[in-house]
Design an enzyme around this catalytic site. Structure first.
Site, PDB file in Angstrom:
ATOM      1  CG  PHE A  27      10.134   2.784  11.112  1.00 23.77           C
ATOM      2  CD1 PHE A  27      10.251   1.658  10.313  1.00 23.77           C
ATOM      3  CD2 PHE A  27       8.866   3.279  11.378  1.00 23.77           C
ATOM      4  CE1 PHE A  27       9.128   1.026   9.793  1.00 23.77           C
ATOM      5  CE2 PHE A  27       7.736   2.652  10.866  1.00 23.77           C
ATOM      6  CZ  PHE A  27       7.877   1.531  10.075  1.00 23.77           C
ATOM      7  CB  VAL A  28      10.580   7.560   7.358  1.00 21.99           C
ATOM      8  CG1 VAL A  28      11.902   8.196   7.743  1.00 21.99           C
ATOM      9  CG2 VAL A  28      10.766   6.586   6.203  1.00 21.99           C
ATOM     10  NE  ARG A  82      -0.930   2.064   4.726  1.00 21.35           N
ATOM     11  CZ  ARG A  82       0.129   1.288   4.525  1.00 21.35           C
ATOM     12  NH1 ARG A  82       1.186   1.771   3.925  1.00 21.35           N
ATOM     13  NH2 ARG A  82       0.148   0.035   4.916  1.00 21.35           N
ATOM     14  CD  GLU A 133       8.060  -0.883  -2.452  1.00 21.53           C
ATOM     15  OE1 GLU A 133       6.935  -0.356  -2.381  1.00 21.53           O
ATOM     16  OE2 GLU A 133       8.318  -2.001  -1.974  1.00 21.53           O
ATOM     17  CG  ASP A 160      14.965  -1.355   5.751  1.00 17.59           C
ATOM     18  OD1 ASP A 160      16.083  -0.832   5.919  1.00 17.59           O
ATOM     19  OD2 ASP A 160      14.336  -1.892   6.672  1.00 17.59           O
ATOM     20  CE  LYS A 186      14.614   2.433   6.110  1.00 15.43           C
ATOM     21  NZ  LYS A 186      13.945   2.305   7.436  1.00 15.43           N
ATOM     22  CE  LYS A 241      -3.368  -2.395   2.916  1.00  8.80           C
ATOM     23  NZ  LYS A 241      -3.835  -2.538   4.301  1.00  8.80           N
ATOM     24  CG  ASP A 259       2.338   0.917   7.457  1.00 10.46           C
ATOM     25  OD1 ASP A 259       3.363   0.711   6.765  1.00 10.46           O
ATOM     26  OD2 ASP A 259       1.872   0.054   8.221  1.00 10.46           O
TER      27      ASP A 259
HETATM   28  P1  5GP Z   1      12.779  -4.211   2.309  1.00 12.05           P
HETATM   29  O1  5GP Z   1      12.295  -5.502   1.740  1.00 12.05           O
HETATM   30  O2  5GP Z   1      13.559  -3.385   1.321  1.00 12.05           O
HETATM   31  O3  5GP Z   1      13.535  -4.440   3.577  1.00 12.05           O
HETATM   32  O4  5GP Z   1      11.540  -3.419   2.798  1.00 12.05           O
HETATM   33  C1  5GP Z   1      10.658  -2.826   1.970  1.00 12.05           C
HETATM   34  C2  5GP Z   1       9.354  -2.567   2.663  1.00 12.05           C
HETATM   35  O5  5GP Z   1       9.516  -2.438   4.078  1.00 12.05           O
HETATM   36  C3  5GP Z   1       8.802  -1.257   2.206  1.00 12.05           C
HETATM   37  O6  5GP Z   1       8.004  -1.414   1.078  1.00 12.05           O
HETATM   38  C4  5GP Z   1       8.031  -0.797   3.424  1.00 12.05           C
HETATM   39  O7  5GP Z   1       6.728  -1.330   3.398  1.00 12.05           O
HETATM   40  C5  5GP Z   1       8.778  -1.386   4.598  1.00 12.05           C
HETATM   41  N1  5GP Z   1       9.712  -0.414   5.195  1.00 12.05           N
HETATM   42  C6  5GP Z   1      11.055  -0.414   5.168  1.00 12.05           C
HETATM   43  N2  5GP Z   1      11.556   0.644   5.818  1.00 12.05           N
HETATM   44  C7  5GP Z   1      10.501   1.342   6.261  1.00 12.05           C
HETATM   45  C8  5GP Z   1      10.368   2.572   6.982  1.00 12.05           C
HETATM   46  O8  5GP Z   1      11.315   3.262   7.361  1.00 12.05           O
HETATM   47  N3  5GP Z   1       9.091   2.973   7.239  1.00 12.05           N
HETATM   48  C9  5GP Z   1       8.000   2.270   6.845  1.00 12.05           C
HETATM   49  N4  5GP Z   1       6.809   2.773   7.150  1.00 12.05           N
HETATM   50  N5  5GP Z   1       8.090   1.126   6.153  1.00 12.05           N
HETATM   51  C10 5GP Z   1       9.327   0.661   5.862  1.00 12.05           C
END
Ligand code: 5GP
Length: 183
Positions: free
Chosen positions: A157-158, A170, A104, A108, A136, A48, A164
């Site tokens: 964490f944003v 959101r 996207e 992270d 990040k 979302k 969200d």
């Molecule tokens: P990844 O698979 O790259 O670790 O994570 C991607 C997903 O993790 C993003 O689409 C998001 O939903 C969530 N995510 C990662 N970091 C953050 C953050 O700082 N804040 C929020 N709200 N979601 C995050």
């Protein structure tokens, strides 16, 4: 910064203001429009978190475009990556021979996007590019080629502007950092 913006109790500080978001989206839209000149694209919004970003970005992209959605979950209610990516909603149309622009919210660890890219490549699109609102890089576990990036941020964490916190926040018009005691 708009006078009317107030911090909600969970927010420590505003990292990126609505004005900064709007300016950057115009720049990204112009760049994407130039890069895809003469082509048609499928803008793929990853739900979302990317819903607000996509709705603004698509209006600043001036090439013929279709919009599709994919919903994935990788986090549950936690603020740390589980490494497990589940498709909750798949695309509604074939992307074979289409130029796909994945939109996207944030990278992270990179696990989510690398997984999505891999399954989409199997569907034989003409091309795939990736546009993220925030990156990040300090947490990256899986390399992902980001073609367009709104903002590179520290390992915090944003929330807000689609992102969200346990399903909430959101709707914030800015991107902010959640207070440590809430994380
Ligand atoms: P990844 O698979 O790259 O670790 O994570 C991607 C997903 O993790 C993003 O689409 C998001 O939903 C969530 N995510 C990662 N970091 C953050 C953050 O700082 N804040 C929020 N709200 N979601 C995050």
């Amino acid at each position: 910064m708009s006078e009317s913006i107030r911090l909600t109790p969970q927010i420590e500080r505003i990292l990126i203001s609505p004005e900064q978001i709007a300016v950057r989206i115009k720049e990204l839209g112009a760049e994407i429009t130039r890069d895809y000149a003469g082509k048609e694209i499928v803008i793929l919004c990853i739900l979302k978190g990317a819903f607000l970003f996509t709705s603004d970005l698509c209006r600043s992209i001036g090439v013929p475009q279709k919009l599709d959605f994919m919903a994935v979950s990788s986090y549950g209610d936690s603020t740390r990556s589980s490494g497990i990516v589940k498709i909750d909603k798949d695309l509604s149309e074939s992307i074979q021979n289409q130029h796909v622009l994945i939109v996207e919210d944030i990278i992270d660890t990179g696990l989510t996007l690398s997984y999505i890219e891999k399954i989409l490549l199997d569907r034989k699109p003409a091309s795939i590019k990736i546009c993220v609102l925030c990156n990040k890089p300090s947490n990256l576990q899986q390399h992902v080629k980001v073609d367009y990036c709104g903002f590179t941020i520290e390992n915090e964490f944003v929330v807000g502007y689609g992102l969200d916190f346990k399903g909430y926040l959101r709707n914030l018009p800015y991107i902010g950092v959640v207070k440590k005691e809430y994380r």
